[in-house]
Design a protein around this motif. Sequence first.
Motif, PDB file in Angstrom:
ATOM      1  N   GLN A 175      39.362 -19.493  -4.343  1.00  0.00           N
ATOM      2  CA  GLN A 175      39.895 -20.848  -4.187  1.00  0.00           C
ATOM      3  C   GLN A 175      41.414 -20.835  -4.100  1.00  0.00           C
ATOM      4  O   GLN A 175      42.019 -21.613  -3.363  1.00  0.00           O
ATOM      5  CB  GLN A 175      39.451 -21.731  -5.363  1.00  0.00           C
ATOM      6  N   VAL A 176      42.044 -19.940  -4.864  1.00  0.00           N
ATOM      7  CA  VAL A 176      43.501 -19.820  -4.839  1.00  0.00           C
ATOM      8  C   VAL A 176      43.973 -19.461  -3.438  1.00  0.00           C
ATOM      9  O   VAL A 176      44.915 -20.065  -2.908  1.00  0.00           O
ATOM     10  CB  VAL A 176      43.970 -18.738  -5.849  1.00  0.00           C
ATOM     11  N   LEU A 177      43.334 -18.489  -2.832  1.00  0.00           N
ATOM     12  CA  LEU A 177      43.707 -18.067  -1.481  1.00  0.00           C
ATOM     13  C   LEU A 177      43.528 -19.205  -0.480  1.00  0.00           C
ATOM     14  O   LEU A 177      44.346 -19.388   0.429  1.00  0.00           O
ATOM     15  CB  LEU A 177      42.860 -16.861  -1.065  1.00  0.00           C
ATOM     16  N   GLN A 178      42.475 -19.999  -0.661  1.00  0.00           N
ATOM     17  CA  GLN A 178      42.247 -21.147   0.212  1.00  0.00           C
ATOM     18  C   GLN A 178      43.355 -22.177   0.050  1.00  0.00           C
ATOM     19  O   GLN A 178      43.887 -22.702   1.040  1.00  0.00           O
ATOM     20  CB  GLN A 178      40.894 -21.772  -0.095  1.00  0.00           C
ATOM     21  N   HIS A 179      43.714 -22.485  -1.211  1.00  0.00           N
ATOM     22  CA  HIS A 179      44.784 -23.460  -1.475  1.00  0.00           C
ATOM     23  C   HIS A 179      46.115 -22.991  -0.877  1.00  0.00           C
ATOM     24  O   HIS A 179      46.834 -23.780  -0.259  1.00  0.00           O
ATOM     25  CB  HIS A 179      44.947 -23.677  -2.977  1.00  0.00           C
ATOM     26  N   LEU A 180      46.454 -21.721  -1.068  1.00  0.00           N
ATOM     27  CA  LEU A 180      47.723 -21.200  -0.557  1.00  0.00           C
ATOM     28  C   LEU A 180      47.749 -21.202   0.972  1.00  0.00           C
ATOM     29  O   LEU A 180      48.781 -21.496   1.581  1.00  0.00           O
ATOM     30  CB  LEU A 180      47.967 -19.785  -1.085  1.00  0.00           C
ATOM     31  N   SER A 181      46.627 -20.872   1.584  1.00  0.00           N
ATOM     32  CA  SER A 181      46.554 -20.894   3.048  1.00  0.00           C
ATOM     33  C   SER A 181      46.751 -22.310   3.584  1.00  0.00           C
ATOM     34  O   SER A 181      47.464 -22.532   4.570  1.00  0.00           O
ATOM     35  CB  SER A 181      45.204 -20.339   3.524  1.00  0.00           C
ATOM     36  N   GLU A 182      46.126 -23.281   2.920  1.00  0.00           N
ATOM     37  CA  GLU A 182      46.280 -24.677   3.334  1.00  0.00           C
ATOM     38  C   GLU A 182      47.705 -25.170   3.111  1.00  0.00           C
ATOM     39  O   GLU A 182      48.231 -25.964   3.895  1.00  0.00           O
ATOM     40  CB  GLU A 182      45.298 -25.560   2.555  1.00  0.00           C
ATOM     41  N   LEU A 183      48.346 -24.669   2.054  1.00  0.00           N
ATOM     42  CA  LEU A 183      49.688 -25.125   1.695  1.00  0.00           C
ATOM     43  C   LEU A 183      50.747 -24.542   2.626  1.00  0.00           C
ATOM     44  O   LEU A 183      51.636 -25.264   3.099  1.00  0.00           O
ATOM     45  CB  LEU A 183      49.990 -24.730   0.247  1.00  0.00           C
ATOM     46  N   PHE A 184      50.652 -23.242   2.920  1.00  0.00           N
ATOM     47  CA  PHE A 184      51.713 -22.563   3.661  1.00  0.00           C
ATOM     48  C   PHE A 184      51.377 -22.301   5.131  1.00  0.00           C
ATOM     49  O   PHE A 184      52.280 -22.006   5.914  1.00  0.00           O
ATOM     50  CB  PHE A 184      52.054 -21.234   2.981  1.00  0.00           C
ATOM     51  N   LEU A 185      50.112 -22.371   5.495  1.00  0.00           N
ATOM     52  CA  LEU A 185      49.720 -22.047   6.874  1.00  0.00           C
ATOM     53  C   LEU A 185      48.961 -23.184   7.534  1.00  0.00           C
ATOM     54  O   LEU A 185      48.193 -22.969   8.465  1.00  0.00           O
ATOM     55  CB  LEU A 185      48.855 -20.778   6.879  1.00  0.00           C
ATOM     56  N   SER A 186      49.154 -24.403   7.059  1.00  0.00           N
ATOM     57  CA  SER A 186      48.375 -25.544   7.551  1.00  0.00           C
ATOM     58  C   SER A 186      48.564 -25.769   9.050  1.00  0.00           C
ATOM     59  O   SER A 186      47.608 -26.023   9.778  1.00  0.00           O
ATOM     60  CB  SER A 186      48.743 -26.814   6.777  1.00  0.00           C
ATOM     61  N   GLN A 187      49.818 -25.671   9.536  1.00  0.00           N
ATOM     62  CA  GLN A 187      50.067 -25.873  10.969  1.00  0.00           C
ATOM     63  C   GLN A 187      49.368 -24.799  11.799  1.00  0.00           C
ATOM     64  O   GLN A 187      48.822 -25.066  12.860  1.00  0.00           O
ATOM     65  CB  GLN A 187      51.574 -25.857  11.249  1.00  0.00           C
TER      66      GLN A 187
END
Length: 354
Positions: free
Chosen positions: A263-275
């Motif tokens: 879940q952490v990896l998912q949150h970080l991906s959404e936060l920093f790589l959303s575009q």
Amino acid sequence: MDLLEDLETLKFESGIHEEDQSWLYLLGRSHGLMTKACAHATFFCKQLHNLRESFSRKLVPEKRASKCRLTGLCEETQDDDALKVGIIGGGHLGKQLAHTLLQFVPIPAENLRISTRRPETLDEFNKLGIQCFYQNASLVGWANVVFLCCLPSQLPNICVEIQTRLGKDCIVYSFVSAIPVPRLKLLLNHTNILRPQYQCAEDLAHIWGANKEITAALQDPVIIQATCPYSPAGGISLNIKWLEGMFYALLNFCTAKDMPHSQVLQHLSELFLSQHLEACKKDEASPLKFQAQDFVSKIYAKNLSQKRPFPLFDLTAVQLKETPFSQYLSNSTTFQDHFTHLYYDSFGISLTKE
């Protein structure tokens, strides 16, 4: 508005002897360092704030459903997990940081507190609803992030006061450049420490000024470009190990919440790589996402079960040694591009337009 703009004889420079004029560049360097320090601290708090909100959005419905089952009452759950920030030191840096956090994170006034030896001088913040007092130990016991904005000579006594009240998940962010990370670790008996390191070039750019408020400066696209961690502009560079420390600090926050690493990896991906993720959806391409081996060794990642959280990382070691994320940061140009866009967006500036 600069009231002294057309009053040359009242300006600071007019009282400097001709033989001392060469030292005036130190004013611009000092202001540039403070601007970058406030910008990076604000960006870090904004990402931590966004991560906490992302985590709470998924957790709150579960809490509410659990409460309904236990009590039969389905009331709205208040956000009792908002980011709480403390500042030790009410001098010029502490004040500028407080204004910047209030405007750009933005942190509500009730979630920001300042501890200083002279709280009576901070009436402007009291009027905003910010608690100002002289209780360092009480402050660190309350805050999630504590900024050290004190003098080097004051730091040893402050560390004695606060070290027994520091929770293991409290992040200490030090602006005391004269005290290195290993020394801070010993003084605080704490490993969750961030300390940015800046390097000034001899040919410092004349963009920083000396009288501009930090909050005003951070609305200037030229200044934002100069403060971006990946930008060499402005003549003041940031050691990129700070960026590593920031990511591992975010991981530690998630570990303290016992969040599964997947879940952490998912949150970080959404936060920093959303575009990037959105662009890949449109193009039906395979998206770039953070993987466990980006932060821990391949052997450790292989043995990490899906529901198990990341370990608690020693941030002092992260900033002093090579990590798996070091390679990621230096090799992934895609991440660098999207991070730069995110950094600009954090201050309300569109990189494409500018």
